[in-house]
Design an enzyme around this catalytic site. Sequence first.
Site, PDB file in Angstrom:
ATOM      1  N   ASP A   8       0.878  -1.155   0.000  1.00  0.00           N
ATOM      2  CA  ASP A   8       0.000   0.000   0.000  1.00  0.00           C
ATOM      3  C   ASP A   8       0.928   1.222   0.000  1.00  0.00           C
ATOM      4  OD1 ASP A   8      -2.062   1.767   0.022  1.00  0.00           O
ATOM      5  OD2 ASP A   8      -3.139   0.852   1.680  1.00  0.00           O
TER       6      ASP A   8
HETATM    7  C1  BGC Z   1      -4.885   3.378  -0.055  1.00  0.00           C
HETATM    8  C2  BGC Z   1      -4.943   2.380  -1.194  1.00  0.00           C
HETATM    9  C3  BGC Z   1      -4.733   3.095  -2.499  1.00  0.00           C
HETATM   10  C4  BGC Z   1      -3.398   3.812  -2.452  1.00  0.00           C
HETATM   11  C5  BGC Z   1      -3.077   4.566  -3.720  1.00  0.00           C
HETATM   12  C6  BGC Z   1      -3.636   4.238  -0.106  1.00  0.00           C
HETATM   13  O1  BGC Z   1      -3.744   5.287   0.803  1.00  0.00           O
HETATM   14  O2  BGC Z   1      -4.956   2.699   1.182  1.00  0.00           O
HETATM   15  O3  BGC Z   1      -6.181   1.708  -1.193  1.00  0.00           O
HETATM   16  O4  BGC Z   1      -4.812   2.197  -3.576  1.00  0.00           O
HETATM   17  O5  BGC Z   1      -3.415   4.756  -1.394  1.00  0.00           O
HETATM   18  O6  BGC Z   1      -3.860   5.694  -3.858  1.00  0.00           O
END
Ligand code: BGC
Length: 631
Positions: A235
Amino acid sequence: MKIIHEADIEDLLAQLTLEEKASLCSGSDFWHTQPVERLGIDAVMVTDGPHGLRKQAGHSDHLGASESVPATCFPSAVGLGSTWDTSLLRRVGEALGVETRSNEVAVLLGPGVNMKRSPLCGRNFEYFSEDPRLAGELAAALVEGVQSQGVGTSLKHFAVNNQETDRMRVDAQVDERTLREIYLPAFERVVKQARPLTVMCAYNKINGTFGSEHPWLLTRVLRDEWGFDGLVMSDWGAVEDRVAGVAAGLDLEMPGSWGVNDQRVLDAVRDGRLPEADLDAAVVNLLTLLARTMPAVAEPGDFSAADHHTLAREAATRAAVLLKNANAALPLTSLNDVVVIGEMARTPRYQGAGSSQVNPTQLDNALDALRSHHEVEFAPGYLLAEAAGEPGQDRTDEQLRSEAVELARGKTAVVFCGLPAIEESEGYDREHMSLPQSHRDLIAAVGAVASSVIVTLSNGAATTIADWQDSADAVLELWLGGQAGGSAAAELLLGQVSPSGRLAESIALNIQDVPAQLNFPGERGVVRYGEGPHIGYRGLDAMDVEVAYPFGHGLTYTTFDYGSLEVSATAITADTPQDDTVCTITCTVTNSGDATGTAVPQLYIGFPNATVSRVPRELRGFTTAELQPGE
Ligand code: BGC
């Protein structure tokens, strides 16, 4: 773009220097993988996800602040989950895949299959259900749809990311049985059935170890047990110890660390702390992702925004759950006597905030959609916090409320309520389960003077209904219906389509009734999943707690008879494969009313004589059947 072929990967690996291999383990920026120009290895783009594409054209961030290219905003997972319809999810997935590909994006970052452990999780709108079977089957269909277009998905957030409070570091402490029965099965089903090209690890710790460096989860369970052969990415910003991550099976760090972690990986291989074979495994997974997605990205194609809008409307009509319909208040037989109340009819709340926020290709509202049939009078009733230009709750505005009450006197009032945008977002949890006071006051005041009151709700997670629903004849839960949610609401209110959604999450009478609340959101960096497998309806059933509306509930404009239940079972022996079908259950469903409608037969199983503690009943199968009257 030079396309890499899977057959050439071993060769490419042999030509890469150690430095180049280390560089491939992290992104080059917010959304791209690292290129290696010397060997003609191009970068690909990955981007959010999940219910529409969020491809940022200019400045990049991962919280949705910066504008992205227009894309179809389908209902959020909370709505898609309520459809219980795998074939619809597959079609939505196909459309998402077409848009992903046409924007030259290799991976759509979604879907999320975390369980709704507490109604207060700020990100529940991005998740399908409190039940792993339902979430897993729906997400698998969505992934199959997206990937049928040659681009990938990223199944997230692996694993046990069930709250936003302290999400970057909280330690979710869960026993293995609960992991295997509740928090992992949706991931397992999607991995085995739909083979997502990537999986995204969670921010949090699981039993003391960060999701980004968890060998048991990322390698033993995911790869060795479930046979995952794709790429695991972090993530955004989830990496704590990159070297431990590579060793555990985290192939790609996103976004990049501007060389810092690449250097650490390089040093660790050089001084023998990290086996080069672990680094090679990560590089092979990255090159495999490129090989699998580049052919589609190189031929992007086009899509019809109008067709996808129509599909978004169909999905939104299928997502709505008719919770209550006293005196057959719905469908509306005419608009002559109808007034529309509530700012959300004009300014729809249609998606949640954070990284999933899509810039829609168009946006319907229910007021215009109803007015396209017949002129109806409207009063906003309350002031949206966003419209008032200040953060916080929607405020009660005495004048707006009394105008609405006057308009509703003696009429059929359709009142549009819901949660303000500020209440549901990635990054924090809700503090309570209630609708804003201004909405509750409005419902009560309108309920006292109108001849009939229909309340529609726009929100991304269960809200308390018991405290105001006596003022309403009908309650239609629209969830966050996406860009066509407004026109879908009009179709449902007018009976052009019968509501067919069923609850994918229980609606408790009070937040205090929810079993997980005893340990939510934890303290001092730890959250203990003390309720074990008793989340959602499992726990509410076990404690025999009365609910406002149970999991699986949903009314429609017709009635169904269920009969001729037949069960055939084969004996389970030592040789029976784990996923074999050993029990087949059939029944006959008849539409016994006079409108077309969709039945959603649901099969629950219990083990009353089990010698270990078990939940009273669990969903084990479901299907949908659209039936004509008498069929
Ligand atoms: C989120 C993810 C997301 C990623 C990219 C993170 O803060 O938890 O679900 O895909 O950011 O935007």
